[in-house]
Write a protein that holds these residues in place. Structure first.
Motif, mmCIF file in Angstrom:
data_model
loop_
_atom_site.group_PDB
_atom_site.id
_atom_site.type_symbol
_atom_site.label_atom_id
_atom_site.label_comp_id
_atom_site.label_asym_id
_atom_site.label_seq_id
_atom_site.Cartn_x
_atom_site.Cartn_y
_atom_site.Cartn_z
ATOM 1 N N THR A 93 -0.152 10.965 -20.585
ATOM 2 C CA THR A 93 0.473 12.223 -20.171
ATOM 3 C C THR A 93 1.635 12.600 -21.074
ATOM 4 O O THR A 93 2.229 11.762 -21.762
ATOM 5 N N ASP A 94 1.976 13.867 -21.016
ATOM 6 C CA ASP A 94 3.101 14.416 -21.775
ATOM 7 C C ASP A 94 4.375 14.283 -20.925
ATOM 8 O O ASP A 94 4.442 14.834 -19.821
ATOM 9 N N PRO A 95 5.390 13.561 -21.409
ATOM 10 C CA PRO A 95 6.626 13.384 -20.623
ATOM 11 C C PRO A 95 7.305 14.693 -20.255
ATOM 12 O O PRO A 95 8.008 14.758 -19.243
ATOM 13 N N SER A 96 7.094 15.734 -21.048
ATOM 14 C CA SER A 96 7.714 17.014 -20.718
ATOM 15 C C SER A 96 7.006 17.713 -19.554
ATOM 16 O O SER A 96 7.555 18.645 -18.951
ATOM 17 N N VAL A 97 5.792 17.250 -19.235
ATOM 18 C CA VAL A 97 5.024 17.839 -18.132
ATOM 19 C C VAL A 97 5.026 16.916 -16.918
ATOM 20 O O VAL A 97 5.243 17.348 -15.786
ATOM 21 N N ILE A 98 4.801 15.636 -17.146
ATOM 22 C CA ILE A 98 4.786 14.623 -16.074
ATOM 23 C C ILE A 98 5.980 13.711 -16.297
ATOM 24 O O ILE A 98 6.021 12.924 -17.248
ATOM 25 N N ALA A 99 6.965 13.810 -15.419
ATOM 26 C CA ALA A 99 8.206 13.069 -15.623
ATOM 27 C C ALA A 99 8.006 11.566 -15.474
ATOM 28 O O ALA A 99 8.554 10.782 -16.257
ATOM 29 N N ASP A 100 7.248 11.134 -14.467
ATOM 30 C CA ASP A 100 7.080 9.700 -14.229
ATOM 31 C C ASP A 100 5.787 9.466 -13.462
ATOM 32 O O ASP A 100 5.076 10.401 -13.097
ATOM 33 N N TRP A 101 5.474 8.194 -13.203
ATOM 34 C CA TRP A 101 4.207 7.855 -12.574
ATOM 35 C C TRP A 101 4.134 8.347 -11.135
ATOM 36 O O TRP A 101 3.041 8.676 -10.642
ATOM 37 N N MET A 102 5.260 8.429 -10.455
ATOM 38 C CA MET A 102 5.241 8.901 -9.081
ATOM 39 C C MET A 102 4.842 10.376 -9.008
ATOM 40 O O MET A 102 4.126 10.794 -8.088
ATOM 41 N N GLN A 103 5.286 11.166 -9.969
ATOM 42 C CA GLN A 103 4.901 12.579 -9.982
ATOM 43 C C GLN A 103 3.395 12.720 -10.161
ATOM 44 O O GLN A 103 2.747 13.515 -9.462
ATOM 45 N N LEU A 104 2.835 11.962 -11.090
ATOM 46 C CA LEU A 104 1.392 12.033 -11.314
ATOM 47 C C LEU A 104 0.627 11.551 -10.088
ATOM 48 O O LEU A 104 -0.375 12.167 -9.682
ATOM 49 N N ALA A 105 1.082 10.463 -9.479
ATOM 50 C CA ALA A 105 0.398 9.932 -8.297
ATOM 51 C C ALA A 105 0.436 10.935 -7.148
ATOM 52 O O ALA A 105 -0.541 11.088 -6.406
ATOM 53 N N ARG A 106 1.553 11.636 -6.997
ATOM 54 C CA ARG A 106 1.654 12.656 -5.944
ATOM 55 C C ARG A 106 0.677 13.804 -6.199
ATOM 56 O O ARG A 106 0.010 14.296 -5.290
ATOM 57 N N GLN A 107 0.628 14.235 -7.435
ATOM 58 C CA GLN A 107 -0.269 15.339 -7.775
ATOM 59 C C GLN A 107 -1.721 14.950 -7.531
ATOM 60 O O GLN A 107 -2.504 15.729 -6.978
ATOM 61 N N GLU A 108 -2.090 13.746 -7.931
ATOM 62 C CA GLU A 108 -3.475 13.319 -7.759
ATOM 63 C C GLU A 108 -3.816 13.077 -6.296
ATOM 64 O O GLU A 108 -4.961 13.305 -5.875
ATOM 65 N N SER A 109 -2.840 12.620 -5.509
ATOM 66 C CA SER A 109 -3.106 12.392 -4.085
ATOM 67 C C SER A 109 -3.437 13.698 -3.376
ATOM 68 O O SER A 109 -4.227 13.719 -2.432
ATOM 69 N N GLN A 110 -2.840 14.799 -3.826
ATOM 70 C CA GLN A 110 -3.142 16.108 -3.248
ATOM 71 C C GLN A 110 -4.576 16.532 -3.556
ATOM 72 O O GLN A 110 -5.133 17.382 -2.860
ATOM 73 N N GLN A 111 -5.166 15.942 -4.590
ATOM 74 C CA GLN A 111 -6.544 16.230 -4.958
ATOM 75 C C GLN A 111 -7.513 15.182 -4.402
ATOM 76 O O GLN A 111 -8.695 15.182 -4.735
ATOM 77 N N GLY A 137 0.808 -1.210 0.000
ATOM 78 C CA GLY A 137 0.000 0.000 0.000
ATOM 79 C C GLY A 137 0.842 1.260 0.000
ATOM 80 O O GLY A 137 0.549 2.222 -0.715
ATOM 81 N N SER A 138 1.912 1.270 0.791
ATOM 82 C CA SER A 138 2.771 2.454 0.885
ATOM 83 C C SER A 138 3.497 2.748 -0.417
ATOM 84 O O SER A 138 3.781 3.904 -0.730
ATOM 85 N N SER A 139 3.815 1.713 -1.174
ATOM 86 C CA SER A 139 4.630 1.913 -2.371
ATOM 87 C C SER A 139 3.912 2.714 -3.450
ATOM 88 O O SER A 139 4.562 3.340 -4.291
ATOM 89 N N THR A 140 2.581 2.726 -3.428
ATOM 90 C CA THR A 140 1.845 3.425 -4.487
ATOM 91 C C THR A 140 0.922 4.508 -3.942
ATOM 92 O O THR A 140 0.081 5.025 -4.684
ATOM 93 N N THR A 141 1.040 4.854 -2.666
ATOM 94 C CA THR A 141 0.260 5.948 -2.108
ATOM 95 C C THR A 141 1.203 7.026 -1.595
ATOM 96 O O THR A 141 2.303 6.731 -1.136
ATOM 97 N N PHE A 142 0.742 8.256 -1.665
ATOM 98 C CA PHE A 142 1.613 9.389 -1.344
ATOM 99 C C PHE A 142 0.863 10.366 -0.445
ATOM 100 O O PHE A 142 -0.358 10.357 -0.364
ATOM 101 N N GLY A 143 1.635 11.202 0.243
ATOM 102 C CA GLY A 143 1.039 12.189 1.111
ATOM 103 C C GLY A 143 0.834 11.721 2.537
ATOM 104 O O GLY A 143 0.303 12.457 3.363
ATOM 105 N N ASP A 144 1.241 10.498 2.855
ATOM 106 C CA ASP A 144 1.086 9.978 4.210
ATOM 107 C C ASP A 144 2.309 9.141 4.535
ATOM 108 O O ASP A 144 2.341 7.942 4.303
ATOM 109 N N ASN A 145 3.347 9.789 5.032
ATOM 110 C CA ASN A 145 4.615 9.105 5.283
ATOM 111 C C ASN A 145 4.646 8.514 6.690
ATOM 112 O O ASN A 145 5.404 8.920 7.548
ATOM 113 N N ASP A 146 3.787 7.556 6.897
ATOM 114 C CA ASP A 146 3.661 6.947 8.224
ATOM 115 C C ASP A 146 3.790 5.432 8.119
ATOM 116 O O ASP A 146 3.062 4.676 8.751
#
Length: 544
Positions: A519-537, A324-333
């Motif tokens: 996604t556009d690689p020039s905007v979203i570098a990798d899947w972790m960046q996208l997952a972080r952005q979406e977790s904030q939403q 679960g931790s490997s693919t979820t972001f925003g909760d470093n517990d």
């Protein structure tokens, strides 16, 4: 829901409610903090004021719990909060109150009792009458329910059929591979039937009913005895009561079984929400499991001796947390890898601890990029990571030699599975900790992606291991933004897994992959960046 705080007198703070000892004695409590003075005058142990249980909104759809959701234990009054040395505060929706940890320090879970076992006389004592041929498992216990004391509402045909289905079908999907020693059958079923509380039993019935109803060929009647939500709602209600008792009473001969039953119930409810594809509720149960695990293993508290059942549940909670931790972001517990000791070592233990270390290092580095030594030395380069994963693979192979598969040819596929997770772990770690723009790193990731795909093709009996492939398949899909054929492979296999297992938890992950592939690689570098952005939403997904 706002926190309930004590009404603070200018001269002396007071608790918001009577202590439980005064309640039992039926006298007016003076509500002194941190403990009641009336208890002190009588040389009684004051338990404090910490527990209040309510229900959040929105899960139950009928009955007494209509409009209610999860049992919530509210924090203690402010003065008590300031005195605790325990874990961070959880949100109100997370119904385990870490502030009660102070009280638990004086209680050991070790009662000297043997772990729950299944008497030979009870094995194969009960056989279902409905479609036994369709759901027959040679490792099933087929327990005789007449040997257990159950309330009248749990003695009918639906309960027998649901337990039979869990015994023969659902339990096969829980461990890495089904076997005669499958603890989801051998430990969980007796624990559910022997527990003074029915919360775990009700959760297992809810899980079985939900899993069966997800089948396209479902034939069970749709009445109360086979409706998952009815069992779930009642399980949640009793779980709240169990939490009040477990956290508030002194040690007793049943304390260890009750503590085990609470964590076991939470883990079963996690799996129930995975079938439902309800990520939000799954996360609530997951955080509760994290909290109980820390209560058992906190280094600043006296060591707790855990029996076989407790150790199994702790390891299960850790497994869920690693994936679960490997693919979820925003909760470093995350649960630290140190909760598993050498006595817990078994197949995949070293691999799980290593992946958790990688996750914690990646999150720490992302949170504070300027800090030095956020990544341990043995995780900082490709060579050291490969060495650690090779060591973990060797240990898994060694432990697998003593594993009782109970069937022919299963050991071959299990060795293949070890290799699959070896390559998938390298993909995840290289991407998480190294510079993925480095041509050497990029080439190594692509090599391991190909190795996962090739090795999955070597599995001979896919039915035994298909449920284990979700995380490796996600890691393959997350590295295929520019490769349509690999995207098709990952998508097809994930759909096959969900169709085979009856768990729909892959859908949010698959939806995420499809968004990432566009996604556009020039905007979203990798899947972790996208997952972080979406977790904030507020968009989360779990891959288990």
């Amino acid at each position: 829901m706002s926190l309930r705080m004590s009404s603070l007198d200018p001269n002396e703070p007071r608790a918001a409610k009577d202590c439980r000892t005064c309640n039992r004695r039926r006298i007016r409590c003076d509500r002194s903090l941190p403990t009641c003075k009336k208890c002190a005058l009588k040389d009684l142990s004051c338990p404090g004021y910490g527990l209040r249980i309510q229900f959040g909104q929105g899960v139950a759809s009928r009955g007494k719990l209509m409009g209610k959701a999860l049992p919530i234990i509210e924090p203690a009054p402010q003065a008590t909060l300031d005195e605790t040395l325990s874990l961070r505060s959880l949100t109100p929706a997370e119904y385990i109150n870490p502030n009660e940890e102070v009280e638990s320090r004086e209680t050991s879970l070790d009662t000297g009792t043997d772990p729950i076992t299944v008497p030979d006389s009870l094995r194969n004592a009960f056989r279902s009458s409905y479609d036994e041929r369709a759901f027959h498992n040679p490792f099933a216990l087929n327990l005789d329910l007449s040997s257990y004391i159950l309330p009248p509402y749990l003695q009918g045909r639906p309960v027998r059929e649901l337990l039979h289905y869990h015994d023969h079908r659902v339990a096969t999907l829980m461990p890495w591979v089904d076997s005669p020693n499958n603890p989801w059958r051998k430990l969980m079923l007796p624990l559910a039937l022997q527990s003074p509380s029915q919360s775990l039993l009700l959760a297992l019935l809810a899980l079985s009913a939900e899993h069966y109803s997800s089948r396209p060929d479902v034939t069970w009647p749709e009445h109360d005895g086979f409706v998952s939500s009815n069992y779930r709602d009642r399980s949640l209600q009793i779980l709240a009561q169990d939490l009040r008792t477990e956290l508030g009473e002194d040690a007793s001969p049943t304390r260890q079984a009750q503590a085990s039953g609470i964590l076991a119930t939470i883990l079963v409810l996690c799996n129930l929400e995975m079938i439902r594809c309800n990520t939000a509720t799954w996360r609530v149960h997951w955080k509760a499991a994290r909290t109980i695990t820390r209560r058992w293993t906190a280094p600043h508290l006296p060591p707790t001796v855990l029996d076989e059942t407790c150790r199994f549940l702790l390891k299960e909670a850790f497994i869920y947390d690693v994936f679960g931790s490997s693919t979820t972001f925003g909760d470093n517990d995350q649960i630290p890898s140190s909760v598993l000791t050498e006595t817990d070592a078994n197949v995949f233990t070293d691999w799980l601890q290593l992946v958790q270390d990688v996750t914690r290092a990646e999150r720490a580095r992302n949170d504070n990029p300027s800090a030095s030594q956020t990544v341990p030395l043995d995780l900082q380069n490709m060579h050291s990571l490969q060495q650690r994963f090779e060591y973990a693979r060797d240990r898994s192979r060694l432990f697998s030699q003593s594993f009782n598969f109970g069937m022919s040819d299963a050991s071959h596929d299990f060795m293949v599975l070890i290799d699959i997770f070896h390559y998938a772990g390298l993909i995840y770690s290289f991407h998480a900790l190294l510079d993925s723009q480095d041509p050497a790193v990029q080439a190594a990731i692509e090599t391991n992606v190909g190795a996962v795909i090739d090795t999955i093709g070597q599995i001979q009996n896919t039915a035994l291991y298909e449920h284990d492939l979700v995380w490796p398949l996600f890691m393959v899909g997350a590295q295929s933004r520019h490769n349509k054929s690999i995207q098709t492979f990952a998508e097809t296999k994930l759909l096959e897994v969900m169709n085979s297992t009856g768990f729909s938890n892959c859908y949010p992950a698959l939806d995420f992959l499809q968004r990432f592939w566009e996604t556009d690689p020039s905007v979203i570098a990798d899947w972790m960046q996208l997952a972080r952005q979406e977790s904030q939403q507020g968009q989360h997904f779990l891959v288990i």
